[in-house]
Scaffold this active site. Structure first.
Site, PDB file in Angstrom:
ATOM      1  N   VAL A 119       0.829  -1.211   0.000  1.00  0.00           N
ATOM      2  CA  VAL A 119       0.000   0.000   0.000  1.00  0.00           C
ATOM      3  C   VAL A 119       0.857   1.253   0.000  1.00  0.00           C
ATOM      4  CG1 VAL A 119      -1.959  -1.093   1.125  1.00  0.00           C
ATOM      5  CG2 VAL A 119      -0.164  -0.076   2.533  1.00  0.00           C
ATOM      6  N   ALA A 120       2.136   1.116   0.313  1.00  0.00           N
ATOM      7  CA  ALA A 120       3.062   2.255   0.301  1.00  0.00           C
ATOM      8  C   ALA A 120       4.462   1.734   0.015  1.00  0.00           C
ATOM      9  CB  ALA A 120       3.035   2.994   1.630  1.00  0.00           C
ATOM     10  N   SER A 121       5.237   2.527  -0.749  1.00  0.00           N
ATOM     11  CA  SER A 121       6.595   2.125  -1.092  1.00  0.00           C
ATOM     12  C   SER A 121       7.489   3.353  -1.080  1.00  0.00           C
ATOM     13  CB  SER A 121       6.627   1.470  -2.477  1.00  0.00           C
ATOM     14  OG  SER A 121       7.946   1.137  -2.851  1.00  0.00           O
ATOM     15  N   SER A 123      11.958   4.699  -0.390  1.00  0.00           N
ATOM     16  CA  SER A 123      13.327   4.339  -0.739  1.00  0.00           C
ATOM     17  C   SER A 123      13.934   3.334   0.222  1.00  0.00           C
ATOM     18  CB  SER A 123      14.195   5.595  -0.777  1.00  0.00           C
ATOM     19  OG  SER A 123      14.138   6.267   0.470  1.00  0.00           O
ATOM     20  N   ILE A 124      13.424   3.254   1.427  1.00  0.00           N
ATOM     21  CA  ILE A 124      14.013   2.378   2.436  1.00  0.00           C
ATOM     22  C   ILE A 124      13.141   1.170   2.736  1.00  0.00           C
ATOM     23  CG2 ILE A 124      14.650   2.256   4.888  1.00  0.00           C
ATOM     24  CD1 ILE A 124      15.793   4.994   4.667  1.00  0.00           C
ATOM     25  N   ALA A 125      11.834   1.344   2.715  1.00  0.00           N
ATOM     26  CA  ALA A 125      10.938   0.259   3.118  1.00  0.00           C
ATOM     27  C   ALA A 125       9.621   0.356   2.360  1.00  0.00           C
ATOM     28  CB  ALA A 125      10.689   0.319   4.622  1.00  0.00           C
ATOM     29  N   GLN A 126       8.823  -0.685   2.455  1.00  0.00           N
ATOM     30  CA  GLN A 126       7.470  -0.652   1.930  1.00  0.00           C
ATOM     31  C   GLN A 126       6.533  -1.325   2.923  1.00  0.00           C
ATOM     32  OE1 GLN A 126       8.136  -2.509  -1.884  1.00  0.00           O
ATOM     33  NE2 GLN A 126       7.215  -4.439  -1.253  1.00  0.00           N
ATOM     34  N   LYS A 141       5.627  -3.421   7.876  1.00  0.00           N
ATOM     35  CA  LYS A 141       6.655  -2.610   7.237  1.00  0.00           C
ATOM     36  C   LYS A 141       7.937  -3.427   7.142  1.00  0.00           C
ATOM     37  CE  LYS A 141       8.638   2.045   7.365  1.00  0.00           C
ATOM     38  NZ  LYS A 141       8.590   3.364   8.048  1.00  0.00           N
ATOM     39  N   ASP A 276       7.532  14.490  11.674  1.00  0.00           N
ATOM     40  CA  ASP A 276       7.281  14.318  10.243  1.00  0.00           C
ATOM     41  C   ASP A 276       5.779  14.382   9.981  1.00  0.00           C
ATOM     42  OD1 ASP A 276       8.031  13.975   7.622  1.00  0.00           O
ATOM     43  OD2 ASP A 276       8.158  11.791   7.721  1.00  0.00           O
TER      44      ASP A 276
END
Length: 505
Positions: A119-121, A123-126, A141, A276
């Protein structure tokens, strides 16, 4: 050879986007100007597009740069804030293999269902969605395979490029590029250990466990490792979808005020804040108690504040509200961030020059984050070292203000924040503050007070004059030995001169 190739690619991309103008020594070179392809667009836009071309790690570096508004020019910081850390997902088979390796179990043994499409990707994780065997919905994650090696190579290249920038650009030393790269490396180091993020989420959830304003997902600690993090799946509407929220009956102005209260609660009550808080990391839910609540996501970047930091901020905020610039200057001096020989009247004058034009506007047009930034910039002239945690706070405050004004253009941050700050200050310096300090120190005094007679007797009975006399005696003996040695060397030197003279004549 691989590092040289990567470095050449950085310079080639920089030349392609006309970034040579940042280095006047190159900008004056006719061959460089001829090779540069793009010089018409604003420099900040070209820098952002160059970072996007270089790849995800450079995008993330640009995002970190955008937070250092105390060092980076504002036009560049604003443009870099638009960078989005979006990369294609890696294959689901690899994701499953990484999850099984991190948890030490087969995927079927852990999850009843697992969605292979992330559902999300980034540069470090998805992130993948799943359901546990007991029916609970979770978000999983997982770090990208071999991401640590790739990041180490890119960070090493950034450090090399930072050295060139510092040597070739006149403003290079002032912008501290090597320190920025080091800060970026520390930031990535935390993100590469998902146990850190899980601990951050757990701490924030505990801080707001009974809050009617903020929900934080629960961490499933038995399913977490350095490369895998499993937490409660949260449902809600993205906070940026204002019309959808309004259609669901959410009180938008109240939601905007709640965001301000959440921020100041994290900062002044807990000294631990989500750093963030852009719209992509915030949902709004109306489930449960029937009233809207924020949902926080992504806990990789968190800020912490000491009691000194909190007192500094509160003193400054309240002084700003009352236009008491002398108090602002004094707060800097009391915190030890201004050299002791600084003239307070000059510092006060500089602060007034920054603040008065801002206060001339209507309250709803005042952005406190920008005001804090201008204060940081004015403080540089007085050799004020701005603490990293305060820069992170200023960036977060900008996000909160922007989000609040997006929800409610008439949001008056000052009116929302001032009662909270005054109440907090009263609790710190009034009788409530005294009682709180007494409660905190009571265990220490309970163990120390019974020992005071013995400690006092021991201190009084010590022969301090005798100890001082013995120390002086040792010093005298050491000086005597040193003098004897020098005398012996002088005798040897004299004898050597005499022997040399006899041999010559």
């Amino acid at each position: 050879m691989a590092r040289l190739t990567r470095l050449l690619r950085i310079f080639a991309v920089g030349l392609r986007f006309g970034l040579h103008e940042f280095i006047p020594r190159f900008a004056r070179n006719p061959f460089v100007r001829l090779a540069a392809r793009r010089t018409g667009e604003p420099r900040a836009q070209r820098l952002r597009e160059a970072l996007e071309t270089l790849g995800p790690i450079y995008v993330k570096f640009g995002q970190v740069l955008s937070t250092r508004r105390d060092l980076v020019p504002l036009d560049i910081a604003d443009e870099l804030a638009k960078l989005q850390d979006r990369v294609p997902p890696f294959p689901s088979d690899l994701a499953i293999a990484e999850i099984e390796k991190g948890l030490g179990r087969r995927i079927e043994a852990v999850f009843a269902t697992f969605e292979r499409e992330p559902v999300a990707s980034a540069s470090i994780a998805q992130v993948h969605l799943a359901r546990l065997h007991d029916g609970r919905e979770v978000a999983v994650k997982v770090l990208r395979p071999r991401v640590e090696e790739e990041i180490a190579k890119d960070v090493a290249l950034l450090a090399t490029a930072a050295q060139f920038v510092e040597r070739l650009w006149p403003d290079g030393r002032r912008l501290k590029p090597r320190e920025m790269v080091a800060e970026f490396a520390r930031h990535l180091e935390d993100e590469l250990n998902l146990m850190h993020e899980a601990a951050n989420a757990s701490q924030l959830r505990r801080n707001f466990e009974r809050s009617a304003l903020l929900l934080v997902p629960e961490v499933h600690w038995d399913l977490c490792s350095e490369r895998v993090m499993v937490m409660q799946r949260m449902h809600g509407t993205p906070v940026s979808q204002v019309e959808t929220l309004r259609a669901k009956g959410v009180d938008i102005p109240a939601l905007a005020r709640a965001g301000v209260e959440i921020f100041f609660t994290q900062v002044f009550r807990d000294g631990f804040f989500h750093a963030d808080m852009h719209p992509g990391n915030i949902l709004v839910t109306t489930e449960g108690e029937g009233s809207s609540r924020y949902v926080a996501l992504d806990f990789g970047i968190m800020g912490t504040l000491t009691e000194v930091d909190k007192n500094y901020l509160a003193q400054n905020f309240l002084a700003f509200f009352n236009r008491d610039y002398r108090r602002v200057a004094q707060a800097h001096l009391d915190a030890g961030w201004v050299p002791a020989d600084t003239r307070i009247d000059e510092f006060e004058t500089a602060i007034r020059a920054v603040c008065e034009p801002v206060f001339a506007r209507p309250l709803k047009e005042i952005y406190f984050g920008r005001l804090l930034l201008r204060l940081f910039q004015a403080s540089r002239r007085f050799n004020v070292e701005i603490q990293p945690q305060l820069v992170l706070l200023q960036k977060t405050l900008l996000n909160i203000e922007g989000l609040g004004r997006q929800l409610d253009p008439d949001l008056d941050l000052w009116r929302s924040a001032k009662p909270y700050l005054e109440r907090w200050m009263n609790e710190q310096v009034g009788w409530r503050g005294m009682l709180r300090v007494l409660r905190q120190e009571a265990p220490f005094w309970a163990s120390t007070l019974p020992q005071l007679p013995r400690l006092a007797h021991r201190a009084l009975s010590r022969d301090r004059l005798g100890e001082l006399g013995a120390a002086l005696e040792r010093l005298t003996q050491e000086n005597a030995r040193r003098n004897d040695l020098l005398s012996a060397l002088l005798v040897v030197f004299t004898v050597a001169l005499i022997v040399l003279a006899i041999s010559l004549f």
